[in-house]
Design an enzyme around this catalytic site. Structure first.
Site, short mmCIF file in Angstrom:
data_model
loop_
_atom_site.label_atom_id
_atom_site.label_comp_id
_atom_site.label_asym_id
_atom_site.label_seq_id
_atom_site.Cartn_x
_atom_site.Cartn_y
_atom_site.Cartn_z
N SER A 240 0.89 -1.02 0.10
CA SER A 240 0.19 -0.11 -0.02
C SER A 240 0.76 1.23 0.01
CB SER A 240 -0.93 0.13 1.34
OG SER A 240 -1.56 1.39 1.49
N TYR B 285 -0.77 -0.78 10.46
CA TYR B 285 -1.03 -1.16 8.98
C TYR B 285 0.15 -0.75 7.95
CZ TYR B 285 -3.24 -0.81 4.38
OH TYR B 285 -3.64 -0.99 2.86
N LYS C 135 2.71 -3.13 5.82
CA LYS C 135 3.06 -2.95 4.39
C LYS C 135 4.28 -2.53 4.14
CE LYS C 135 -1.32 -3.74 3.48
NZ LYS C 135 -1.65 -5.05 2.57
N ILE D 215 -7.90 3.03 -3.76
CA ILE D 215 -8.62 2.56 -4.96
C ILE D 215 -10.00 2.57 -4.67
CG2 ILE D 215 -8.82 0.13 -6.18
CD1 ILE D 215 -6.09 1.86 -6.69
N THR E 95 -12.74 0.69 -5.06
CA THR E 95 -13.35 -0.79 -4.99
C THR E 95 -14.69 -0.22 -4.79
OG1 THR E 95 -13.08 -0.94 -2.64
CG2 THR E 95 -11.47 -1.79 -4.01
#
Length: 158
Positions: A49, A63, A67, A96, A98
């Site tokens: 990410s 997070y 990553k 993104i 989604t």
């Protein structure tokens, strides 16, 4: 359960989930790499990410660290597996759109995100898929150990 206890439990669960992403990536590579070495060929593309590429005030620390760990692991495996004809690269997307993000991100925030990208739009799952297809194609046969930012210019690392 009190609200503070529930929040504390949610934070610990989130941290564990983020670290497990690193562990799952490691275990997946560990399970496939021996066969690739035996065949002396293969491509591995990991998923990271933009949060692992640069610090940001809104990125959860666990997070981002998980990553970044995936990115370093990708490069270490690339360095060691290249001898066997195996290429290992990583995709690091930014926001993104989604289906879930389309519903979850308010329009006002989407507009702000779009403005933060030199290419004034957000990414789609198709952009990520095309980047993966490139990395596993013959067109990238001399590329390994690369972290490819699929980020519309939002991440520019030297």
């Amino acid at each position: 359960m009190s609200a503070s206890t529930a929040e504390s439990l949610r934070r610990r669960t989130d941290k564990a989930s983020n670290i497990s992403k690193l562990v799952r990536t490691f275990l997946t590579i560990k399970s496939f790499l021996p066969g690739m070495k035996e065949r002396r060929a293969g491509n591995i593309v990991t998923l990271s990410s933009a949060a692992g590429r640069r610090p940001h005030t809104r990125s959860p620390i666990a997070y981002s660290v998980a990553k970044a760990g995936i990115e370093l692991m990708t490069q270490d495996v690339a360095a060691q597996a290249g001898l066997y004809g195996i290429r290992v690269n990583c995709i690091a997307p930014e926001t993104i759109l989604t289906e879930r993000n389309e519903q979850r991100i308010p329009d006002e925030q989407k507009a702000a995100l779009i403005e933060s990208h030199p290419i004034k739009r957000l990414g789609t799952p198709d952009y990520v898929a095309r980047a993966v297809l490139f990395l596993v194609s013959v067109d990238s046969s001399w590329i390994t150990g690369v972290i490819l930012d699929v980020a519309g210019g939002a991440v520019m690392v030297r």
